[in-house]
Write an enzyme that holds these catalytic residues in place. Structure first.
Site, PDB file in Angstrom:
ATOM      1  CB  CYS A 130      -0.898  -0.255   1.162  1.00  0.00           C
ATOM      2  SG  CYS A 130      -1.991   1.322   2.149  1.00  0.00           S
ATOM      3  CG  HIS A 174       3.529   8.395   2.222  1.00  0.00           C
ATOM      4  ND1 HIS A 174       3.924   9.518   2.174  1.00  0.00           N
ATOM      5  CD2 HIS A 174       2.187   7.255   1.911  1.00  0.00           C
ATOM      6  CE1 HIS A 174       3.368   9.919   1.795  1.00  0.00           C
ATOM      7  NE2 HIS A 174       2.275   9.044   1.146  1.00  0.00           N
ATOM      8  CB  THR A 203      -0.242   3.508   4.456  1.00  0.00           C
ATOM      9  OG1 THR A 203      -2.196   3.967   3.825  1.00  0.00           O
ATOM     10  CG2 THR A 203       0.220   3.871   5.686  1.00  0.00           C
ATOM     11  CB  CYS A 250     -10.894   4.021  18.034  1.00  0.00           C
ATOM     12  SG  CYS A 250     -10.240   3.020  19.390  1.00  0.00           S
TER      13      CYS A 250
END
Length: 341
Positions: free
Chosen positions: A37, A42, A39, A105
């Site tokens: 991904c 990164h 992400t 959350c």
């Protein structure tokens, strides 16, 4: 077991780690496929992803596999079940959870970020995060359920009406998913802005009505020629400040801009407040995948959503660092890691 352990910026090591053991409400999954991904890229580059990572840890949050062991209190699953996971586990007790905004959350566990994930031969997860794969769904398709779930959250927020005109910026995996979901949501015309010819060709096959090279063509002129004169939604999937600014410029009156692409944490964009006022625009962003995993799997298993065309190839754990570090390789398409390969 063999694992790809992240130790810090540009430091990923394939090594032997201890086999995980399940707690009372956990299951052990033999990972059969795990997607790479943006992400993960990164994080590998030292930036913050959707959640903070504390090395050493095993990344990988898009994965599917087979349950090999269950904890003493697990009732809904058994060894041999083919499954994928929603990597974001919510506490259910904080103010955000109790008010229905679970993806904010305060005590979230993220498999592949805050906890060990799927770039390994085995991973242990809470039973609550496990979803059975449909009879028609392969492990590679199951690994795509999490990005599809994220896209579903974003497309829901776009509030696309039947007959709307939609522009998708960026023809990577996320852009390809978004253009399909926009069509499924009822968009009459979807345009894809993508500089790579191979990806534009794929976009056409996946349902894009117009494919434009934004580097060599006049985007607004091409849209007008295609009859797209009132663009109600622009979905930015490239994650670049320039394309985010372009999205705001292209969207029409009373339109919605979805800034879906992930930029570097310190990136800035220039917004003209008068332009937002004059067109009465709505600017939105979408964060992870609250309660959309089941819908994602239903779409994949039904065959209504193509999640395979954008996969360029599968690799073993030993090739993972090369893909994470090389933009040219990633530009070829989506990579799926097969840990046992």
């Amino acid at each position: 077991m063999k694992s790809a352990v992240f130790y810090g910026k540009h430091d990923l090591r394939v090594e032997q780690t201890e086999m995980p053991k399940p707690g009372p409400k956990e299951v052990v999954i033999q990972v059969k496929a795990c997607g790479i991904c943006g992400t993960d890229v990164h994080i590998y580059e030292g930036d913050q992803g959707a959640a903070e990572v504390h090395p050493p840890t095993i990344l990988g949050h898009e994965f599917a596999g087979v349950i090999t062991q269950t904890g003493s209190e697990v009732k809904g699953f058994q060894a041999g079940d083919r499954v994928c996971i929603d990597p974001n586990c919510y506490c259910g007790a904080c103010d955000f959870c109790r008010n229905g905004e679970v993806h904010f959350c305060e005590h979230m566990i993220g498999y592949g970020t805050t906890e060990n994930g799927g770039f390994a031969e085995y991973c242990v997860v809470n039973e609550s995060q496990v979803y059975r794969l449909g009879d028609n769904t392969t492990f590679e398709q199951g690994a795509m359920a999490e990005p599809v779930a994220c896209c579903l959250h974003g497309i829901d927020m776009c509030e696309i009406r039947p007959g709307s005109q939609v522009v998708v910026i960026g023809g990577g995996m996320i852009g390809m998913l978004m253009l399909q979901l926009a069509k499924l949501a009822g968009a009459a015309k979807v345009a894809l802005l993508e500089p790579v010819e191979k990806k534009r060709d794929m976009g056409r096959k996946l349902g894009a009505d117009v494919c434009i090279d934004p580097l060599h063509e006049d985007v607004k002129a091409c849209l007008k020629e295609a009859g797209m004169t009132w663009i109600r939604t622009v979905i930015e999937c490239a994650g670049l400040p320039a394309t985010m600014e372009q999205a705001i410029d292209l969207v029409g009156n009373k339109g919605t801009v979805m800034l879906f692409g992930l930029t570097k944490p310190d990136a800035h964009i220039a917004v003209k407040p008068f332009q937002v006022f004059q067109k009465e625009l709505t600017l939105k962003a979408s964060y992870i995948n609250p309660c959309t995993q089941s819908r994602a799997l239903q779409l994949i298993d039904s065959g209504r959503l193509d999640v395979e065309s954008m996969v360029c190839r599968t690799i073993g754990l030993e090739e993972l660092a090369s893909v994470l570090s090389d933009p040219a390789l990633r530009a070829e398409g989506k990579y799926i890691v097969i840990p046992e390969k």
